[in-house]
Scaffold this motif. Structure first.
Motif, PDB file in Angstrom:
ATOM      1  N   ASP A  57      -1.431  -1.630   8.109  1.00 16.95           N
ATOM      2  CA  ASP A  57      -2.254  -2.689   8.687  1.00 16.95           C
ATOM      3  C   ASP A  57      -2.582  -3.742   7.621  1.00 16.95           C
ATOM      4  O   ASP A  57      -2.538  -3.483   6.422  1.00 16.95           O
ATOM      5  N   ARG A  58      -2.931  -4.929   8.096  1.00 19.47           N
ATOM      6  CA  ARG A  58      -3.318  -5.984   7.158  1.00 19.47           C
ATOM      7  C   ARG A  58      -4.579  -5.581   6.394  1.00 19.47           C
ATOM      8  O   ARG A  58      -4.705  -5.816   5.189  1.00 19.47           O
ATOM      9  N   ARG A  59      -5.526  -4.992   7.122  1.00 17.40           N
ATOM     10  CA  ARG A  59      -6.763  -4.499   6.501  1.00 17.40           C
ATOM     11  C   ARG A  59      -6.918  -3.029   6.879  1.00 17.40           C
ATOM     12  O   ARG A  59      -7.530  -2.695   7.896  1.00 17.40           O
ATOM     13  N   PRO A  60      -6.375  -2.141   6.097  1.00 13.95           N
ATOM     14  CA  PRO A  60      -6.416  -0.717   6.457  1.00 13.95           C
ATOM     15  C   PRO A  60      -7.842  -0.183   6.521  1.00 13.95           C
ATOM     16  O   PRO A  60      -8.723  -0.597   5.760  1.00 13.95           O
ATOM     17  N   ASP A  61      -8.044   0.727   7.434  1.00 16.68           N
ATOM     18  CA  ASP A  61      -9.308   1.445   7.544  1.00 16.68           C
ATOM     19  C   ASP A  61      -9.251   2.628   6.569  1.00 16.68           C
ATOM     20  O   ASP A  61      -8.785   3.712   6.909  1.00 16.68           O
ATOM     21  N   TRP A  62      -9.746   2.406   5.357  1.00 16.99           N
ATOM     22  CA  TRP A  62      -9.602   3.416   4.316  1.00 16.99           C
ATOM     23  C   TRP A  62     -10.434   4.657   4.592  1.00 16.99           C
ATOM     24  O   TRP A  62     -10.079   5.752   4.141  1.00 16.99           O
ATOM     25  N   ARG A 106      -1.611   3.971   8.943  1.00 16.02           N
ATOM     26  CA  ARG A 106      -2.787   3.093   8.875  1.00 16.02           C
ATOM     27  C   ARG A 106      -2.703   2.113   7.703  1.00 16.02           C
ATOM     28  O   ARG A 106      -3.260   1.020   7.752  1.00 16.02           O
ATOM     29  N   THR A 107      -2.005   2.496   6.635  1.00 17.95           N
ATOM     30  CA  THR A 107      -1.940   1.621   5.463  1.00 17.95           C
ATOM     31  C   THR A 107      -1.006   0.440   5.668  1.00 17.95           C
ATOM     32  O   THR A 107      -0.974  -0.460   4.812  1.00 17.95           O
ATOM     33  N   HIS A 116       0.806  -1.222   0.000  1.00 13.60           N
ATOM     34  CA  HIS A 116       0.000   0.000   0.000  1.00 13.60           C
ATOM     35  C   HIS A 116       0.840   1.274   0.000  1.00 13.60           C
ATOM     36  O   HIS A 116       0.324   2.342   0.335  1.00 13.60           O
TER      37      HIS A 116
END
Length: 275
Positions: A239-244, A236-237, A160
């Motif tokens: 993370d495995r599943r970022p909070d976009w 934040r990017t 990302h």
């Protein structure tokens, strides 16, 4: 020699005085439009920065990578590692866009360089935005190298890192606007240099150190720093599943701060140019 009253001269006959008056009130060249003037200033500043600032860009990149190597001894992973890598990456932007731009405008004001720009038919916003954009663009190679090196060093995902395409211009605009305003508002060149150094130090201490380890009052000061939201968005990017949604919110705040800081820098330029 006889004289003839002016009233009896033919209407189309030119007079010497009229010609002199016409030359005196000849209209000036129209002011350049914002976008062409902005592009011209941007190219000129980018060329100047490429020649004069490349060694400093190496210093900024080496400094950020060195900080990550030092922090690797006390940070293993998790949110702290993400904060260290994101903060060190944005620190490259702060070093160039905030510190160097504050010094540049401080020097420009002290040496009378603003008088040169004031005589050109160039909108003040074009001068500020062109210089800010050039200095922010100049940070792209350093931020990319720092982000990749930090991700490899701390074992963070690289998938990302394209988010740098949004983080660098938005954080760069916010920090460049702040740096230009500091350089233009400082009464002396030495004070502009000092303020630029202090701003970069704040970005270092408040951006690289994990937020959860900071005392609450210092955490409030961190929230006021323009680069904080770029750091948070980049962190934040990882993370495995970022909070976009949270990433977009951080970038939006960073963009709003950038507009405010560049507006302040434009006002400061007008104020300094008329003095």
């Amino acid at each position: 020699m006889s004289t003839v009253p002016a009233e009896v001269l033919p209407t189309g006959a030119p007079s010497v005085r009229a010609g002199a008056d016409d030359e005196a009130v000849a209209p000036l060249a129209p002011r350049a439009r914002l976008l062409p003037a902005l592009a011209a200033v941007y190219r000129a500043q980018l060329s100047r920065a490429r020649v004069a600032r490349i060694p400093l860009l190496f210093v900024a990149t080496f400094q950020s990578i060195g900080i990550m190597v030092l922090m690797r001894g006390v940070v293993d992973g998790g949110s702290e590692a993400r904060a260290v890598v994101a903060g060190s990456t944005v620190l490259v932007v702060a070093f160039v866009a905030l510190n160097l731009l504050a010094q540049y405008f401080g020097q420009l004001r002290a040496t009378g360089g603003l008088d040169h720009y004031a005589t050109l038919p160039v909108p003040p916003a074009a001068v500020v935005l062109g210089a800010a954009g050039a200095y922010a663009s100049f940070t792209v190679p350093g931020t990319a190298v720092t982000a990749v090196a930090g991700s490899v060093l701390f074992g963070l995902p690289l998938g990302h890192l394209w988010i740098l395409a949004a983080v660098v211009p938005l954080a760069g605009a916010a920090l460049a606007g702040l740096g230009a305003a500091l350089g233009l508002l400082a009464p002396r060149q030495e004070l502009a240099t000092l303020l630029g150094q202090l701003g970069m130090s704040a970005a270092l201490l408040l951006g690289v150190l994990p937020a959860e380890r900071l005392p609450q009052p210092i955490g409030w000061a961190r929230d006021l720093l323009p680069s904080t939201y770029g750091v948070e968005a980049l962190a934040r990017t990882f993370d495995r599943r970022p909070d976009w949604a949270a990433v977009a919110l951080d970038l939006a705040v960073c963009g709003v701060v950038g507009v405010v800081s560049l507006t302040l820098a434009t006002w400061a330029y007008r104020r300094a140019a008329v003095r």
